[in-house]
Scaffold this motif. Structure first.
Motif, PDB file in Angstrom:
ATOM      1  N   LYS A  49      -7.764   1.482   6.830  1.00  0.00           N
ATOM      2  CA  LYS A  49      -6.838   1.228   6.588  1.00  0.00           C
ATOM      3  C   LYS A  49      -5.476   1.671   6.437  1.00  0.00           C
ATOM      4  CE  LYS A  49      -9.168   6.578   5.432  1.00  0.00           C
ATOM      5  NZ  LYS A  49      -9.126   8.201   6.278  1.00  0.00           N
ATOM      6  N   GLU A  98     -13.709   2.842   6.908  1.00  0.00           N
ATOM      7  CA  GLU A  98     -12.944   3.356   6.771  1.00  0.00           C
ATOM      8  C   GLU A  98     -12.395   4.235   5.103  1.00  0.00           C
ATOM      9  OE1 GLU A  98     -10.457   2.937  10.751  1.00  0.00           O
ATOM     10  OE2 GLU A  98      -9.671   2.557   9.242  1.00  0.00           O
ATOM     11  N   THR A  99     -12.178   3.725   4.729  1.00  0.00           N
ATOM     12  CA  THR A  99     -11.656   3.144   3.269  1.00  0.00           C
ATOM     13  C   THR A  99     -12.691   4.307   2.092  1.00  0.00           C
ATOM     14  OG1 THR A  99     -12.134   1.266   3.199  1.00  0.00           O
ATOM     15  CG2 THR A  99      -9.801   1.694   3.777  1.00  0.00           C
ATOM     16  N   GLY A 141      -9.919  -0.567   0.629  1.00  0.00           N
ATOM     17  CA  GLY A 141      -9.900   0.309   0.196  1.00  0.00           C
ATOM     18  C   GLY A 141     -10.248  -0.320  -1.296  1.00  0.00           C
ATOM     19  N   ASN A 183       1.052  -1.039   0.011  1.00  0.00           N
ATOM     20  CA  ASN A 183       0.077  -0.273   0.216  1.00  0.00           C
ATOM     21  C   ASN A 183       0.890   1.236  -0.151  1.00  0.00           C
ATOM     22  OD1 ASN A 183       1.090  -0.005   2.489  1.00  0.00           O
ATOM     23  ND2 ASN A 183      -0.603   0.764   3.376  1.00  0.00           N
ATOM     24  N   LYS A 189      -5.080   7.764  -6.237  1.00  0.00           N
ATOM     25  CA  LYS A 189      -5.656   7.685  -4.369  1.00  0.00           C
ATOM     26  C   LYS A 189      -4.736   9.172  -3.661  1.00  0.00           C
ATOM     27  CE  LYS A 189      -5.488   2.996  -1.645  1.00  0.00           C
ATOM     28  NZ  LYS A 189      -6.839   3.733  -0.443  1.00  0.00           N
TER      29      LYS A 189
END
Length: 334
Positions: free
Chosen positions: A173, A214-215, A178, A99, A323
């Protein structure tokens, strides 16, 4: 052959089951796990498959595994992959490779220095429909590519029904969740089919639903090459799942329903031909083919597998740029 698994969630279990199917008793499987409480880490699975477990990665690597499968949460991939590579183990790393770019160059250096085989788990490269499309594009059956549109949507709570989706890595996260990273297959295959490097990325996205995550749960990604425009839609919201692709060329277009393994090639006058495929396809076939190819590469010392570490890094750079664009509202040049 001795195989170490780092991460034994749903994808780890799938690979273990498929390895057993392919190689039966000709492999020994061991596992490193932290013994954290999780519903999907059932002890019956380890006993049934005669898997020796280690709570120390150092101890597991001291068993000299020939191959290590990195199937833990995305944000944890690189540190353990580096340790496994330093121990001289070939690597299979689930997508996405990470990530962030932290530790990536070090991992690349070790892999090349030790001449290891390293593949990234983009199993959709082994889908018959996508390979048929790739061949049609190489034959110029729709002329030159102008645009590729890929779309995938799947309702997150239905994805892994045995788990609480709000505690899954997809929702968090810090674990690399996500929808952009989670459903990064589409970025990989549009780049593959376009046969061109992407030079600019723009993305709108975010958390728009009432899912307990939360993503980001939806994103629209625009990718530009020197000759074409590519777009990718990804979401955690659609039920039933959809996965489809449209490619527009100078002399026609291709439409594909990837889930149903079907597609058509149209000319500019509306006539079409069906893509010639086997009548039945089950997604697990692609995972089996992926594993067969990976072990073939190890056996024959293939220097550059079709989905090697560099390919995985290129896809990650596009996902991270997506992102960044989503968060800044600006196009990102690559």
């Amino acid at each position: 052959m001795k195989i170490l698994f780092i991460g034994c969630g749903s994808i780890g279990k799938r690979h273990i089951n498929n390895i057993k199917l392919l190689y039966k008793d000709n492999v020994e499987i061991i596992a490193y796990r932290t013994f954290a409480k999780s519903r999907h880490l059932d002890e019956d699975f380890f006993r049934k498959n005669n898997i020796t477990q280690y709570s120390s990665l150092t101890k597991a690597l001291s068993e000299n595994p020939d191959v290590t499968f990195i199937t833990n949460p995305t944000s944890l991939h690189i540190p353990v992959a580096i340790k496994a590579a330093e121990a001289g183990s070939h690597l299979f790393i689930e997508k996405p490779i990470s990530n962030s770019m932290k530790g990536i160059k070090r991992l690349q250096t070790i892999i090349k220095k030790k001449k290891l085989t390293a593949c990234v788990g983009f199993n959709m490269r082994f889908y018959p429909i996508l390979n048929s499309i790739d061949k049609a594009l190489k034959r110029k059956e729709i002329g030159d590519i102008i645009s590729i549109r890929a779309e995938v949507g799947q309702y997150l709570p239905e994805w892994h029904q045995s788990e609480d989706y709000s505690h899954n890595y997809s929702a968090l996260k810090e674990l690399g969740g996500g929808v952009i990273l989670d459903l990064v297959h589409e970025i990989d295959y549009v780049r593959w089919l376009a046969s061109e490097e992407i030079n600019q990325v723009f993305c709108y996205g975010g958390k728009y639903s009432k899912l307990k995550i939360e993503t980001e749960d939806v994103a629209e990604i625009l990718l530009r090459t020197n000759k074409s425009i590519l777009s990718v839609h990804v979401d955690y919201l659609q039920y039933p799942m959809i996965r489809r692709c449209t490619i527009i060329g100078t002399t026609g277009k291709i439409e594909a329903d990837i889930i149903n393994n079907s597609g058509r090639i149209y000319d500019n006058f509306g006539s079409f031909v069906e893509l010639s495929l086997n009548s039945y396809f089950e997604p697990n076939f692609s995972y089996i083919d992926e594993l067969s190819y990976f072990f073939y590469c190890i056996k024959h010392k293939i220097k550059y597998p079709i989905i090697d570490i560099d390919e995985g890094i290129n896809v990650l750079k596009i996902a991270l740029a997506s992102k960044k664009s989503m968060n800044t509202g600006k196009p990102i040049s690559l």
